[in-house]
Design a protein around this motif. Structure first.
Motif, PDB file in Angstrom:
ATOM      1  N   LEU A 108      -4.706  10.037   1.685  1.00 34.20           N
ATOM      2  CA  LEU A 108      -4.179   9.337   2.863  1.00 34.20           C
ATOM      3  C   LEU A 108      -3.191   8.253   2.424  1.00 34.20           C
ATOM      4  O   LEU A 108      -2.114   8.112   3.019  1.00 34.20           O
ATOM      5  N   ARG A 109      -3.539   7.501   1.399  1.00 36.72           N
ATOM      6  CA  ARG A 109      -2.647   6.445   0.925  1.00 36.72           C
ATOM      7  C   ARG A 109      -1.316   7.030   0.447  1.00 36.72           C
ATOM      8  O   ARG A 109      -0.244   6.499   0.752  1.00 36.72           O
ATOM      9  N   ARG A 110      -1.403   8.119  -0.302  1.00 33.43           N
ATOM     10  CA  ARG A 110      -0.166   8.724  -0.823  1.00 33.43           C
ATOM     11  C   ARG A 110       0.695   9.261   0.312  1.00 33.43           C
ATOM     12  O   ARG A 110       1.914   9.083   0.317  1.00 33.43           O
ATOM     13  N   ARG A 111       0.052   9.892   1.281  1.00 35.21           N
ATOM     14  CA  ARG A 111       0.814  10.486   2.389  1.00 35.21           C
ATOM     15  C   ARG A 111       1.535   9.426   3.217  1.00 35.21           C
ATOM     16  O   ARG A 111       2.663   9.646   3.667  1.00 35.21           O
ATOM     17  N   LEU A 112       0.900   8.277   3.415  1.00 36.58           N
ATOM     18  CA  LEU A 112       1.479   7.230   4.254  1.00 36.58           C
ATOM     19  C   LEU A 112       2.207   6.159   3.446  1.00 36.58           C
ATOM     20  O   LEU A 112       2.721   5.197   4.018  1.00 36.58           O
ATOM     21  N   GLY A 113       2.232   6.313   2.142  1.00 38.95           N
ATOM     22  CA  GLY A 113       2.947   5.345   1.315  1.00 38.95           C
ATOM     23  C   GLY A 113       2.303   3.974   1.303  1.00 38.95           C
ATOM     24  O   GLY A 113       3.009   2.950   1.325  1.00 38.95           O
ATOM     25  N   LEU A 114       0.978   3.926   1.256  1.00 36.63           N
ATOM     26  CA  LEU A 114       0.250   2.657   1.279  1.00 36.63           C
ATOM     27  C   LEU A 114      -0.161   2.263  -0.138  1.00 36.63           C
ATOM     28  O   LEU A 114      -0.584   3.105  -0.924  1.00 36.63           O
ATOM     29  N   CYS A 115      -0.051   0.978  -0.450  1.00 35.06           N
ATOM     30  CA  CYS A 115      -0.433   0.507  -1.772  1.00 35.06           C
ATOM     31  C   CYS A 115      -1.954   0.449  -1.910  1.00 35.06           C
ATOM     32  O   CYS A 115      -2.689   0.532  -0.916  1.00 35.06           O
ATOM     33  N   HIS A 116      -2.437   0.288  -3.132  1.00 36.55           N
ATOM     34  CA  HIS A 116      -3.871   0.188  -3.405  1.00 36.55           C
ATOM     35  C   HIS A 116      -4.401  -1.145  -2.877  1.00 36.55           C
ATOM     36  O   HIS A 116      -3.668  -2.128  -2.781  1.00 36.55           O
ATOM     37  N   SER A 117      -5.685  -1.195  -2.533  1.00 38.97           N
ATOM     38  CA  SER A 117      -6.265  -2.408  -1.955  1.00 38.97           C
ATOM     39  C   SER A 117      -6.206  -3.587  -2.927  1.00 38.97           C
ATOM     40  O   SER A 117      -6.010  -4.734  -2.505  1.00 38.97           O
ATOM     41  N   VAL A 118      -6.347  -3.338  -4.240  1.00 41.59           N
ATOM     42  CA  VAL A 118      -6.286  -4.431  -5.214  1.00 41.59           C
ATOM     43  C   VAL A 118      -4.905  -5.083  -5.189  1.00 41.59           C
ATOM     44  O   VAL A 118      -4.764  -6.312  -5.136  1.00 41.59           O
ATOM     45  N   TYR A 119      -3.870  -4.257  -5.208  1.00 41.13           N
ATOM     46  CA  TYR A 119      -2.497  -4.780  -5.118  1.00 41.13           C
ATOM     47  C   TYR A 119      -2.301  -5.536  -3.810  1.00 41.13           C
ATOM     48  O   TYR A 119      -1.683  -6.617  -3.785  1.00 41.13           O
ATOM     49  N   ALA A 161       1.859  -5.395   1.027  1.00 41.28           N
ATOM     50  CA  ALA A 161       0.468  -5.826   1.174  1.00 41.28           C
ATOM     51  C   ALA A 161       0.069  -5.902   2.643  1.00 41.28           C
ATOM     52  O   ALA A 161      -1.005  -5.439   3.035  1.00 41.28           O
ATOM     53  N   ARG A 162       0.923  -6.503   3.465  1.00 38.77           N
ATOM     54  CA  ARG A 162       0.616  -6.645   4.890  1.00 38.77           C
ATOM     55  C   ARG A 162       0.485  -5.282   5.560  1.00 38.77           C
ATOM     56  O   ARG A 162      -0.438  -5.046   6.328  1.00 38.77           O
ATOM     57  N   ARG A 163       1.429  -4.380   5.278  1.00 36.42           N
ATOM     58  CA  ARG A 163       1.384  -3.059   5.913  1.00 36.42           C
ATOM     59  C   ARG A 163       0.090  -2.344   5.550  1.00 36.42           C
ATOM     60  O   ARG A 163      -0.574  -1.753   6.408  1.00 36.42           O
ATOM     61  N   ARG A 164      -0.306  -2.421   4.288  1.00 34.93           N
ATOM     62  CA  ARG A 164      -1.532  -1.759   3.856  1.00 34.93           C
ATOM     63  C   ARG A 164      -2.766  -2.343   4.557  1.00 34.93           C
ATOM     64  O   ARG A 164      -3.620  -1.610   5.062  1.00 34.93           O
TER      65      ARG A 164
END
Length: 703
Positions: A209-220, A237-240
């Motif tokens: 899901l993260r890769r498909r939507l271009g979302l960064c990892h929670s740690v970052y 960070a905000r978008r994620r």
């Protein structure tokens, strides 16, 4: 970790009470759980933990998700000569000289520091900051952040924030505070918490899901929401984190919906509405018939109905509630309708009695102000099945209220109740059907959050004969002309309202019109020959009922009131309303107030008195479409103030904004639906962290 080293460098100067701190970093090598109570953080303890509790922060996990409310941009410092006069800015400078302490008065001293950026000098004034000034070293660059003043030839800065100069420095987080906690202490606690949980933060979002939507990892995301390297990192960070919050919220609402989708404890069979419609003294609108049919289909389904009926003021939602109650009673069940105020509950009882008692329905009332003997008699009748439809307030969910066979629960003005209160009434029966009604048109974007667990029906047609209310905006000097306009309609036998934002002037000294003082003045002066009444929320229920009864029976001609009349008050003979300090109300609230007139078929007029905010009030003057008004109200005021107070019964969103994050909300909804199609109960091992967040959100919802 490189991040930890950088992060602690930034926050060293935010430790207790000091602007500049020079000390070695101490690292606690013991990894802690996200569930570790915050009192175990260094420098917190029991006393400060109690202060964090006021902010909703109880654990280390809560703290790392206690997001900044704003950021100070330190990435582009100004030259002293170019520093603006009208806004705070950052200046990089070194100290040239310091003056001694100057005592202004007891408890107040100041220090003067001369600094330079190499091209221009300026004077910095510090108050009660002896240790801060002493810690400033010569020939050492610092960032001074504050508002530059003085003259062109002598620039000055007062009480700035001071930080060691770091060319890589970007944004500095600013946190929501409470008395006893400073931004420095919260920032230091966040830095410590992030270090202690290193390796413990598991990303709840599936990798695909993260890769498909271009979302960064929670740690970052967590690192860069608290100390973003630059604007791009902050945006990622905000978008994620916004997506994650809305995604979990949608999963939580779906879980509630699924929980309500069990087999109904009140199965019903189709029943024709011919006798119900035939008994009415008027012809229902096509929209009313359509919504009633939608509800009837739900009532006959295997799963319990869980439907919201939404519509503009005066669209006839009460008739829909009456039809559903009649349908359930024909199937042998009892019904309960809960209203937010006793005035509205009593009005619903009268309306429903007039509609249903001719059909043999037994209607009862239960409110908190009733005498103990009256309450006891009503409870006994309910338990014995001698009341078919009970109308009441929160008194319906009290212990001791039992039903013989509850099949349908109706709540009016749903946004004024908590999810827990609605569920408490449902638990009086065995998985009954649920119908919620709202006369507050809610923008689609907001409804997606508030009513995500409900199916929605909209009554988009007003009853025949209802005319739009003419609305005017005037300034205070024209008030006497408005009084003359009011008197003209009172002389014709009509009635009117004057609405004020306050009860007594002493409550808040803002020069606003007070209902109590205003009513006294009108009675003695401009309306001395008319019967003037007063109604406000601080009156005892019996007093309110007495006033409303007198107004509805025509004994009071002009009612001076607060917003207690906003919901449900129905006096068809009232055709004129004057609203003082109209700028103090939201557009949707003004629309609700305006909906109290124009209910009798004749021309009606609403006069808004104000000397400001004319552009915003032009919206209410230009349309009577409640949904359009609510969209504009949401745009202008933001979701936090849409209802005047936070929506009860829902988790408080920490970072998402229902006004600006609509596209992410839709992405989150689609993603949630797709995930639940594959794993409806989130039982797969890879969804364990996500399931824990969903369960936590549901359990933390305010009731």
């Amino acid at each position: 970790m490189l991040f930890v080293n950088q992060f602690l460098t930034i926050f060293r100067l935010f430790l207790a009470g000091k602007d500049v701190i020079i000390e070695k970093r101490q690292v606690n090598p013991v990894s802690q759980s996200l569930d570790t109570p915050i009192r175990y953080l260094k420098g917190v303890g029991e006393k400060r933990a109690a202060l964090y509790q006021k902010l909703g922060v109880s654990t280390i996990g809560d703290l790392i998700r206690y997001y900044p409310r704003a950021y100070i941009d330190l990435s582009q410092p100004q030259a002293v000569a170019d520093a603006p006069y009208d806004r705070p800015c950052a200046v990089v400078a070194t100290v040239i000289s310091k003056s001694g302490e100057q005592r202004i008065r007891r408890g107040l001293s100041l220090f003067k520091v001369k600094a330079t950026d190499g091209a221009s000098d300026f004077i910095i004034t510090f108050f009660n900051a002896k240790y801060t000034v002493e810690a400033l070293l010569p020939d050492t660059p610092y960032i001074f952040y504050g508002r530059m003043g003085g003259k062109l030839t002598r620039r000055e800065m007062s009480a700035p924030m001071v930080l060691p100069f770091d060319p890589s420095r970007g944004f500095l987080a600013v946190y929501p505070l409470t008395a006893g906690l400073t931004n420095r202490s919260i920032a230091a606690g966040v830095a410590q918490a992030l270090e202690l949980v290193q390796g413990s933060v598991e990303d709840p979002l599936p990798d695909a899901l993260r890769r498909r939507l271009g979302l960064c990892h929670s740690v970052y995301a967590l690192e860069n929401i608290h100390r973003p390297a630059d604007g791009h990192a902050l945006g990622l960070a905000r978008r994620r984190l916004i997506f994650e919050e809305l995604f979990v919220l949608n999963l939580a609402m779906a879980s509630i919906r699924t929980g309500n989708r069990g087999r109904s404890g009140a199965p019903m069979r189709a029943t024709a509405f011919d006798s119900f419609y035939g008994s009415l003294p008027f012809e229902p609108t096509g929209a009313q018939r359509r919504v009633i049919a939608e509800c009837a289909a739900d009532l006959c389904a295997a799963a319990p109905m869980n439907r919201l009926v939404q519509g503009d003021v005066g669209c006839g939602k009460t008739l829909v509630g009456a039809a559903c109650a009649w349908f359930a009673i024909q199937n042998g069940y009892q019904c309960a309708m809960m209203a937010p105020t006793e005035i509205l509950a009593e009005q619903h009882r009268r309306t429903l009695s007039s509609l249903l008692e001719p059909l043999g329905v037994r209607v009862g009332l239960l409110t908190g102000s009733m005498k103990a003997a009256e309450k006891r008699a009503v409870r006994q009748s309910l338990a014995a099945g001698e009341i078919d439809l009970i109308v009441g307030t929160h008194a319906l969910i009290q212990d001791g209220v039992e039903f013989a066979k509850l099949g349908l629960v109706i709540t009016d003005e749903q946004h004024r109740f908590g999810v827990g209160q609605r569920m408490a009434l449902q638990q009086k029966g065995e998985n009954p059907h649920v119908l919620v009604m709202s006369a507050t048109p809610i923008p689609r974007t907001l409804a997606l959050i508030i009513y995500g667990d409900l199916d929605v029906s909209v009554i988009d047609e007003l009853p025949r004969g209802r005319q739009p209310v003419h609305t005017y905006v005037i300034d205070p000097p024209k008030r006497r002309r408005a009084y003359g306009f009011l008197r003209r309609y009172l002389d014709e036998g009509r009635q009117g309202y004057v609405v004020c934002p306050l009860v007594e002037q002493g409550e808040l000294d803002l020069g606003l019109e007070s209902a109590a003082e205003y009513a006294a003045r009108l009675s003695a002066q401009e309306f001395a020959h008319y019967r003037v009444g007063l109604l406000h929320g601080k009156m005892k229920p019996a007093e309110k009922e007495k006033v409303m009864r007198a107004f509805s029976q025509g004994e009071i001609q002009l009612l001076v009131a607060t917003t207690v009349i906003e919901v449900g008050v129905d006096v068809p003979n009232a055709t004129v309303m004057l609203i003082e300090n109209a700028e103090r109300f939201g557009l949707s609230q003004l629309h609700q107030l305006r909906g109290r007139i124009g209910r009798g078929g004749g021309e009606s007029f609403c006069i808004l008195v104000t000397d400001r905010d004319l552009e915003r009030l032009a919206v209410i003057r230009g349309t009577t479409d409640g949904f359009r008004i609510s969209e504009e109200d949401l745009r202008l005021r933001g979701p936090g103030d849409f209802f005047g107070s936070r929506q009860h019964g829902l988790p408080q969103l920490k970072i998402a904004d229902m006004l600006t994050d609509v596209s992410l909300l839709r992405e989150a909804q689609d993603a949630a639906a797709e995930l639940l199609a594959r794993d409806p109960k989130l039982t797969r091992p890879e969804h364990a962290a996500l399931r824990a967040q969903v369960e936590a959100m549901i359990s933390n919802a305010e009731v």
